[in-house]
Structures are given as structure tokens and as C-alpha cells.
Write a protein that holds these residues in place. Structure first.
Motif, PDB file in Angstrom:
ATOM      1  N   MET A  43       5.339 -51.561   0.584  1.00  0.00           N
ATOM      2  CA  MET A  43       4.426 -51.368   0.866  1.00  0.00           C
ATOM      3  C   MET A  43       3.364 -51.094   1.190  1.00  0.00           C
ATOM      4  O   MET A  43       2.453 -49.843   1.630  1.00  0.00           O
ATOM      5  N   LYS A  44       3.606 -52.017   1.800  1.00  0.00           N
ATOM      6  CA  LYS A  44       2.452 -51.869   4.050  1.00  0.00           C
ATOM      7  C   LYS A  44       2.943 -50.219   4.577  1.00  0.00           C
ATOM      8  O   LYS A  44       2.328 -49.824   5.161  1.00  0.00           O
ATOM      9  N   TYR A  45       4.016 -50.638   4.813  1.00  0.00           N
ATOM     10  CA  TYR A  45       4.939 -48.715   5.250  1.00  0.00           C
ATOM     11  C   TYR A  45       4.537 -48.126   4.351  1.00  0.00           C
ATOM     12  O   TYR A  45       4.164 -47.099   5.254  1.00  0.00           O
ATOM     13  N   LYS A  47       2.770 -47.123   1.841  1.00  0.00           N
ATOM     14  CA  LYS A  47       1.694 -46.691   1.244  1.00  0.00           C
ATOM     15  C   LYS A  47       1.622 -46.093  -0.588  1.00  0.00           C
ATOM     16  O   LYS A  47       0.887 -45.348  -0.349  1.00  0.00           O
ATOM     17  N   ASN A  48       2.539 -46.576  -1.323  1.00  0.00           N
ATOM     18  CA  ASN A  48       3.221 -46.069  -1.879  1.00  0.00           C
ATOM     19  C   ASN A  48       3.772 -46.742  -3.242  1.00  0.00           C
ATOM     20  O   ASN A  48       4.572 -47.765  -2.710  1.00  0.00           O
ATOM     21  N   GLU A  49       2.893 -47.649  -4.038  1.00  0.00           N
ATOM     22  CA  GLU A  49       3.185 -48.368  -5.064  1.00  0.00           C
ATOM     23  C   GLU A  49       4.947 -47.915  -5.590  1.00  0.00           C
ATOM     24  O   GLU A  49       6.035 -49.211  -5.782  1.00  0.00           O
ATOM     25  N   GLU A  50       5.227 -46.841  -5.754  1.00  0.00           N
ATOM     26  CA  GLU A  50       6.642 -46.414  -6.357  1.00  0.00           C
ATOM     27  C   GLU A  50       7.422 -46.091  -5.981  1.00  0.00           C
ATOM     28  O   GLU A  50       8.478 -46.424  -5.715  1.00  0.00           O
ATOM     29  N   ASP A  51       7.082 -45.529  -4.426  1.00  0.00           N
ATOM     30  CA  ASP A  51       7.935 -45.595  -3.351  1.00  0.00           C
ATOM     31  C   ASP A  51       8.690 -46.828  -2.526  1.00  0.00           C
ATOM     32  O   ASP A  51       9.689 -46.889  -2.362  1.00  0.00           O
ATOM     33  N   ALA A  52       7.440 -47.474  -3.138  1.00  0.00           N
ATOM     34  CA  ALA A  52       7.761 -49.473  -1.782  1.00  0.00           C
ATOM     35  C   ALA A  52       9.577 -49.243  -3.147  1.00  0.00           C
ATOM     36  O   ALA A  52       9.699 -50.607  -2.905  1.00  0.00           O
ATOM     37  N   ARG A  53       8.683 -50.146  -4.477  1.00  0.00           N
ATOM     38  CA  ARG A  53       9.839 -50.468  -5.236  1.00  0.00           C
ATOM     39  C   ARG A  53      11.019 -50.098  -5.326  1.00  0.00           C
ATOM     40  O   ARG A  53      12.019 -49.941  -5.255  1.00  0.00           O
ATOM     41  N   ASP A  54      11.032 -48.342  -4.879  1.00  0.00           N
ATOM     42  CA  ASP A  54      12.245 -47.685  -5.209  1.00  0.00           C
ATOM     43  C   ASP A  54      12.854 -47.815  -3.704  1.00  0.00           C
ATOM     44  O   ASP A  54      13.779 -48.025  -3.573  1.00  0.00           O
ATOM     45  N   LEU A  88      11.380 -47.427   8.108  1.00  0.00           N
ATOM     46  CA  LEU A  88      10.956 -46.159   8.890  1.00  0.00           C
ATOM     47  C   LEU A  88      11.641 -44.853   8.804  1.00  0.00           C
ATOM     48  O   LEU A  88      11.281 -44.029   9.001  1.00  0.00           O
ATOM     49  N   MET A  89      12.576 -45.386   8.659  1.00  0.00           N
ATOM     50  CA  MET A  89      13.446 -43.799   8.111  1.00  0.00           C
ATOM     51  C   MET A  89      13.063 -43.288   6.970  1.00  0.00           C
ATOM     52  O   MET A  89      12.846 -42.182   6.597  1.00  0.00           O
ATOM     53  N   GLN A  90      12.786 -43.817   6.109  1.00  0.00           N
ATOM     54  CA  GLN A  90      12.033 -43.177   4.449  1.00  0.00           C
ATOM     55  C   GLN A  90      10.965 -41.816   5.670  1.00  0.00           C
ATOM     56  O   GLN A  90      10.307 -41.224   5.147  1.00  0.00           O
ATOM     57  N   ILE A  91       9.868 -43.399   6.476  1.00  0.00           N
ATOM     58  CA  ILE A  91       8.777 -42.595   6.856  1.00  0.00           C
ATOM     59  C   ILE A  91       8.810 -40.942   7.074  1.00  0.00           C
ATOM     60  O   ILE A  91       8.519 -39.987   7.022  1.00  0.00           O
ATOM     61  N   HIS A 120      -4.615 -42.281   1.294  1.00  0.00           N
ATOM     62  CA  HIS A 120      -5.562 -43.592   1.755  1.00  0.00           C
ATOM     63  C   HIS A 120      -6.178 -44.024  -0.172  1.00  0.00           C
ATOM     64  O   HIS A 120      -6.347 -45.374  -0.253  1.00  0.00           O
ATOM     65  N   GLN A 121      -6.171 -43.024  -0.510  1.00  0.00           N
ATOM     66  CA  GLN A 121      -6.990 -43.540  -1.678  1.00  0.00           C
ATOM     67  C   GLN A 121      -5.301 -44.008  -2.776  1.00  0.00           C
ATOM     68  O   GLN A 121      -5.716 -45.249  -3.220  1.00  0.00           O
ATOM     69  N   GLU A 122      -4.676 -43.696  -2.432  1.00  0.00           N
ATOM     70  CA  GLU A 122      -3.273 -44.105  -3.160  1.00  0.00           C
ATOM     71  C   GLU A 122      -3.204 -45.455  -2.902  1.00  0.00           C
ATOM     72  O   GLU A 122      -2.915 -46.777  -3.415  1.00  0.00           O
ATOM     73  N   LYS A 123      -3.239 -45.448  -1.192  1.00  0.00           N
ATOM     74  CA  LYS A 123      -3.147 -46.998  -0.493  1.00  0.00           C
ATOM     75  C   LYS A 123      -3.967 -48.082  -0.898  1.00  0.00           C
ATOM     76  O   LYS A 123      -3.693 -49.620  -0.960  1.00  0.00           O
ATOM     77  N   ASP A 124      -5.323 -47.930  -0.765  1.00  0.00           N
ATOM     78  CA  ASP A 124      -6.411 -48.367  -1.290  1.00  0.00           C
ATOM     79  C   ASP A 124      -6.126 -49.121  -2.937  1.00  0.00           C
ATOM     80  O   ASP A 124      -6.287 -50.238  -3.535  1.00  0.00           O
ATOM     81  N   LEU A 125      -5.591 -47.790  -4.312  1.00  0.00           N
ATOM     82  CA  LEU A 125      -5.455 -48.585  -5.024  1.00  0.00           C
ATOM     83  C   LEU A 125      -4.133 -49.372  -5.140  1.00  0.00           C
ATOM     84  O   LEU A 125      -4.654 -50.536  -6.330  1.00  0.00           O
ATOM     85  N   MET A 126      -3.289 -49.231  -4.442  1.00  0.00           N
ATOM     86  CA  MET A 126      -2.022 -50.539  -4.481  1.00  0.00           C
ATOM     87  C   MET A 126      -2.396 -51.893  -3.961  1.00  0.00           C
ATOM     88  O   MET A 126      -2.363 -52.516  -4.704  1.00  0.00           O
ATOM     89  N   LEU A 127      -3.594 -51.383  -2.935  1.00  0.00           N
ATOM     90  CA  LEU A 127      -3.926 -52.704  -2.458  1.00  0.00           C
ATOM     91  C   LEU A 127      -4.538 -53.986  -3.566  1.00  0.00           C
ATOM     92  O   LEU A 127      -4.749 -54.984  -3.639  1.00  0.00           O
TER      93      LEU A 127
END
Length: 193
Positions: A43-45, A47-54, A88-91, A120-127
Motif C-alpha cells: 500500500m505504501k508503494y 498507493k491503492n488498496e486493491e493494487d496492494a492486495r493483488d 518497484l516493477m509495478q510502479i 492522493h485521495q485514494e492514498k488518504d482513504l487507504m491510510l
């Protein structure tokens, strides 16, 4: 098979057992131990919860396919590096894809600013979701999870700081991790409505 003592087995021993007999319970326990840490890191890298779960699922698949190819001294450090490289590869891929889309559509700076704002809004919501989830844990689980995952303290250091015994620390972390996962999944379903 059910191994009641499985939670007391070291990462290294679980890894050796998995390499010896291929029993998925050994590697499953390792995944359980690091799922929350990896999710937070992704999630830190990303910045999107769904991407992080995947990403966590993809990392676990990569670990399954690569674990026998490597001599792993410290599983936690190794899986952390695998996760970091994956993110990092995903980014990089997302950045290249994003740049192509911008040049293909010849988007102006206004659209790019809106995309930044959305991210930024997605990151804020995730946090915010993570913070709300942490606040729903019992005080014991919250402090143990916080010290273990966010402050990278050992079980012994947590026991020394909190006054809990080692078994209580392990229990609070395990239950807190499980409860966090449940809470975050509920939040995700609620946000999709």
C-alpha cells in the motif's frame, strides 16, 4: 494435518520443513505471519488498496515458485526484498503505461493534476481505512500489532515494553492481524457500494 505448535516454529524451520516435504501448511504459516506487513508495504508503494492486495497475492505466488530456488537465511528479509522489487516493477510498469496514455491522448497538465489529486485521495482513504481498522482492535492487539509491524520490534522487545508474556504477545499479534484483515475487507466492500 493440523499442527497446534506451528505458531511456535521459527521461520527458518518452517522453510526447511516446506522444502523437505512440500506441505503447504508450513509455507501457509509463513504467509500468515507476513501478510499484513506485505499489505502495508505494498500500500505504501502502490498507493491503492486493491493494487496492494493483488500485489500481495502475486508476491505469494512468486514466493511459492521461487522458494526452492534460493538458499534463504532470513525469510522476513527475503520476502521483504521480493515484495519491494515487485512493487518497484509495478510502479515502473504503471508509470510507463501512464506516460504512454498521456502521450497517446496528448493530455494537458490539468488532467495530470487531476490524476495526482485522485491518487492522493485514494492514498488518504487507504491510510484512513487502515487507521480506522487499527482503532477497532482491542488495545492489547493494537499496541502489539503497532510495535511489531510499524516499529519492527521483536516479540521479546514487545513483551519487555508492554509487560505481556511472549505467548500473549504472539496471540495479540496473530489475532490483531486476523481482525485487521476482516475489518479492511468489510471496509472495502462498504466502499464499493
Amino acid at each position: 494435518m493440523n499442527y497446534p505448535e506451528i505458531h511456535n516454529i521459527s521461520d527458518q524451520e518452517l522453510l526447511l520443513r516446506f522444502k523437505a516435504d512440500g506441505n503447504s501448511e508450513w509455507i501457509g504459516e509463513l504467509f500468515d505471519r507476513y501478510a499484513v506487513l506485505l499489505l502495508g508495504m505494498c500500500m505504501k508503494y502502490l498507493k491503492n488498496e486493491e493494487d496492494a492486495r493483488d500485489a500481495v497475492q502475486q508476491i505469494f505466488l512468486k514466493v511459492l515458485s521461487d522458494v526452492n530456488k534460493h538458499e534463504i537465511q532470513y525469510f522476513r528479509a527475503w520476502i521483504y526484498q521480493v515484495a519491494k522489487n515487485h512493487c518497484l516493477m509495478q510502479i515502473r510498469q504503471n508509470h510507463m503505461k501512464y506516460k504512454e496514455e498521456i502521450s497517446d491522448r496528448n493530455l494537458g497538465s490539468m488532467e495530470a493534476e487531476q490524476e495526482d489529486k485522485r491518487m492522493h485521495q485514494e492514498k488518504d482513504l487507504m491510510l484512513e481505512n487502515m487507521e480506522q481498522a487499527m482503532n477497532q482492535l482491542s488495545p492489547e492487539q493494537k499496541i502489539c500489532v503497532d510495535l511489531f509491524y510499524l516499529h519492527k520490534k521483536s516479540y521479546q522487545q514487545i513483551a519487555d515494553e508492554t509487560g505481556f508474556n511472549l505467548m500473549q504477545v504472539k496471540s495479540h499479534i496473530q489475532n490483531g492481524k486476523r481482525n485487521l484483515k476482516i475489518i479492511l475487507e468489510k471496509q472495502q466492500r462498504a466502499n464499493k457500494r
